[in-house]
Design a protein around this motif. Structure first.
Motif, mmCIF file in Angstrom:
data_model
loop_
_atom_site.group_PDB
_atom_site.id
_atom_site.type_symbol
_atom_site.label_atom_id
_atom_site.label_comp_id
_atom_site.label_asym_id
_atom_site.label_seq_id
_atom_site.Cartn_x
_atom_site.Cartn_y
_atom_site.Cartn_z
ATOM 1 N N PRO A 58 0.879 -1.202 -0.101
ATOM 2 C CA PRO A 58 0.049 0.081 -0.113
ATOM 3 C C PRO A 58 0.995 1.191 -0.029
ATOM 4 O O PRO A 58 1.796 1.186 0.474
ATOM 5 N N PHE A 59 0.379 2.413 -0.549
ATOM 6 C CA PHE A 59 0.788 3.671 -0.680
ATOM 7 C C PHE A 59 -0.125 4.792 -0.340
ATOM 8 O O PHE A 59 -0.834 4.902 -1.180
ATOM 9 N N ILE A 60 0.196 5.323 0.728
ATOM 10 C CA ILE A 60 -0.773 6.571 1.218
ATOM 11 C C ILE A 60 -0.054 7.942 0.786
ATOM 12 O O ILE A 60 1.050 8.067 1.095
ATOM 13 N N ILE A 61 -0.898 8.764 0.217
ATOM 14 C CA ILE A 61 -0.525 10.064 0.041
ATOM 15 C C ILE A 61 -1.489 10.737 0.888
ATOM 16 O O ILE A 61 -2.597 10.897 0.766
ATOM 17 N N ARG A 62 -0.796 11.720 1.659
ATOM 18 C CA ARG A 62 -1.821 12.647 2.730
ATOM 19 C C ARG A 62 -1.982 13.974 2.293
ATOM 20 O O ARG A 62 -1.189 14.588 1.630
ATOM 21 N N PRO A 63 -3.138 14.406 2.291
ATOM 22 C CA PRO A 63 -3.471 15.748 1.912
ATOM 23 C C PRO A 63 -3.130 16.722 2.936
ATOM 24 O O PRO A 63 -2.782 16.592 3.973
ATOM 25 N N TYR A 64 -2.776 18.139 2.499
ATOM 26 C CA TYR A 64 -2.674 18.986 3.640
ATOM 27 C C TYR A 64 -3.880 19.266 4.598
ATOM 28 O O TYR A 64 -3.670 19.310 5.618
ATOM 29 N N THR A 65 -5.205 18.945 3.949
ATOM 30 C CA THR A 65 -6.253 19.223 4.880
ATOM 31 C C THR A 65 -7.158 17.837 4.402
ATOM 32 O O THR A 65 -7.366 17.632 3.281
ATOM 33 N N THR A 75 -4.649 0.404 7.862
ATOM 34 C CA THR A 75 -4.881 -0.069 6.423
ATOM 35 C C THR A 75 -5.180 -1.514 6.464
ATOM 36 O O THR A 75 -4.331 -2.233 7.126
ATOM 37 N N ILE A 76 -5.894 -1.987 5.795
ATOM 38 C CA ILE A 76 -6.478 -3.384 5.546
ATOM 39 C C ILE A 76 -6.020 -3.817 4.469
ATOM 40 O O ILE A 76 -6.551 -3.376 3.127
ATOM 41 N N TYR A 151 -12.559 5.393 13.419
ATOM 42 C CA TYR A 151 -11.279 4.848 12.668
ATOM 43 C C TYR A 151 -11.576 5.104 11.330
ATOM 44 O O TYR A 151 -12.766 4.814 10.806
ATOM 45 N N ARG A 152 -10.564 5.301 10.569
ATOM 46 C CA ARG A 152 -10.486 5.338 9.072
ATOM 47 C C ARG A 152 -9.865 3.839 8.754
ATOM 48 O O ARG A 152 -8.651 3.833 9.054
ATOM 49 N N LEU A 153 -10.416 3.264 8.058
ATOM 50 C CA LEU A 153 -10.111 1.828 7.352
ATOM 51 C C LEU A 153 -9.889 2.038 6.039
ATOM 52 O O LEU A 153 -10.583 2.187 5.260
ATOM 53 N N ARG A 154 -8.541 2.138 5.680
ATOM 54 C CA ARG A 154 -8.051 2.198 4.178
ATOM 55 C C ARG A 154 -8.125 0.842 3.561
ATOM 56 O O ARG A 154 -7.320 0.040 4.415
#
Length: 501
Positions: A58-65, A75-76, A151-154
């Motif tokens: 997995p590869f997560i790109i986070r936003p500024y907001t 992450t699942i 919880y956020r589950l990706r």
């Protein structure tokens, strides 16, 4: 991912590079600060089915907001798994002894969890085999929850073949993201997630800590020709509130169902634009003139060019706009044109289609694309205010999906079925997008690394010219082609799904 002005970092063998030779390296630069892109993605090998054997993450790109609020995230990872290496299985799959094209059936399903860039270990008290003792898989995996937190589950399906049905006993899910697109909250009881798709859901923990709860990830066995008696297609992990409490498992749902992603509403509004061009691609499979079963768009099976399409574009000058230069699998798109792509699934199985370099707008679906019944094959509604955008779209058997993109990302982008067996059987095309603009950007914004061509030459592959390595746009001598349909295409064969009659 988009790879704006840097299509050579996309990583698709035969399209953006020749591949990395043994003992060498290649740096992939992802312009996360300038691409306007964030969300849940994954990275994987794109050569010879290597990701099937585990070269993926997995590869997560986070936003500024963030568009949505939550207290913590996990992450699942969902996947099928084969006990034999892909290099062995592909020879059995594309083989005259397999004329119906029956895909290798996975040996098991996998589910495991990640938080803060680390894989979660096995549940306390579990004693898995030493080879998996550092990561919790399936029944040895659990998500620690605290009462009242959200919880956020990706959730990412990184498999080779199987789609999954995913749900959590005793908890409600709300979709907030799909393939990197933030969407307005949408409640869901059961999530259908095909290969290469990603979803984020919000789950609010219970206030009662007297019980733990089962997490279900069941493979969609309708995609398999048969289910071996040794296969356990359904795997279960858990949410833990109290390590001393038991796990409540409510068992099966009444019925599986696919999720209609067209109902989702993106947070960032992008209206549908009228199309300048329509491209229809119809899926079929057949036993070919060499006795093997192959996949086709419009009755043509895809062959990788000898020269990666990116290097053809950069070295052909004005000839780069000639579609002939790219062989039978190339489609040239004009810069900034609004393109409609109609994917028609003439096969008996579901197919997940992924387009590199873009998110597509899903603007129409038909249950039966050959029907004259408007309830089964509805007309396209123009002028939609904000259709859903994603990069991987499932097309059920006999149905079609209509997509729209704007050709605003010059480069070479593969469109393919993300069932790995089908990609290698030829279910792909390459969009050569705005080739002259791509040349200009390579000269003025960012040039490709020297290693791009050098690594082709190191493998005795040409690094310039058309798909066959010639300076001409039309001389394709030496380019691999075929196999072809026998008897003028009259022996079309089924392949995915239940046994043939």
């Amino acid at each position: 991912m988009f790879f704006n002005a840097s299509t050579w970092f996309d990583g698709a063998q035969g399209v953006s590079q020749c591949g990395i030779p043994p003992g060498q390296s290649f740096d992939y630069v992802i312009p996360t600060n300038s691409s306007g892109q964030w969300g849940t993605y994954w990275v994987h090998a794109h050569a010879s089915g290597q990701y099937v054997d585990g070269l993926r993450a997995p590869f997560i790109i986070r936003p500024y907001t963030e568009a949505h609020s939550y207290d913590a995230e996990y992450t699942i990872v969902l996947s099928d798994w084969y006990h034999e290496e892909h290099s062995v299985l592909i020879k059995q799959f594309i083989n005259v002894a397999n004329p119906d094209g029956i895909e290798p059936i996975p040996d098991s399903a996998l589910v495991y969890f990640i938080q803060n860039d680390s894989y979660l270990g096995p549940m306390p008290g579990k004693n898995p085999a030493s080879v998996t003792s550092h990561v919790g898989f399936n029944e040895n995996a659990t998500l620690p929850f605290e009462p009242g937190k959200t919880y956020r589950l990706r959730i990412a399906n990184v498999g080779a073949f199987a789609a999954f049905f995913f749900w959590i006993d005793g908890h409600e899910m709300r979709i907030i993201e799909v393939d990197g697109t933030d969407v307005e909250e949408s409640p869901i009881d059961l999530l259908s997630i095909t290969v290469a798709q990603r979803y984020s859901v919000l789950v609010t923990a219970r206030n009662d800590t007297s019980s733990n709860w089962a997490i279900h990830a069941n493979m969609d066995t309708d995609m398999f020709d048969k289910v071996p008696p040794t296969l356990q297609p359904n795997v279960t992990s858990s949410i833990t509130y109290n390590s001393s409490a038991s796990v409540i498992n409510l068992g099966f749902v009444d019925a599986y169902h696919d999720f209609n992603d067209s109902t989702l509403v993106p947070v960032v509004v992008e209206p549908m634009l009228p199309a300048d061009r329509t491209i229809e691609l119809e899926v079929s499979f057949a036993t070919m003139d060499d006795g093997t079963n192959r996949a086709m768009f419009n009755q043509v099976t895809y062959n990788y060019p000898l020269v990666p399409t990116v290097l053809s574009v950069l070295t052909l000058g004005s000839n780069a706009t000639d579609v002939t230069a790219y062989g039978t699998g190339g489609i040239v798109l004009d810069h900034l044109s609004a393109v409609e792509i109609i994917l028609k699934n003439g096969d008996v199985g579901k197919h997940p289609f992924h387009l590199h370099g873009h998110k597509v707008q899903i603007v129409n679906r038909a249950q039966n694309y050959s029907s004259t019944d408007p309830t089964l094959n509805p007309p396209l509604v123009e002028g939609q205010a904000n259709p859903i955008r994603r990069d991987t779209v499932q097309v059920p058997p006999g149905s079609s999906v209509t997509l729209r993109i704007v050709a605003d990302n010059p480069g070479s982008w593969l469109l393919h079925c993300h069932i790995e067996w089908h990609l290698e059987a030829g279910l792909a095309v390459t969009f050569v997008e705005a080739p002259l603009e791509m040349q200009q950007r390579a000269n003025t914004i960012q040039a490709p690394p020297a290693s791009l061509a050098q690594q082709c030459l190191a493998q005795n592959l040409p690094a310039s010219g058309n798909a066959a390595g010639h300076a001409s746009a039309t001389d394709l001598s030496g380019l691999p082609t075929g196999p072809f349909l026998p008897n003028n295409g009259t022996r079309l064969a089924a392949h995915v799904g239940p046994a043939r009659s």
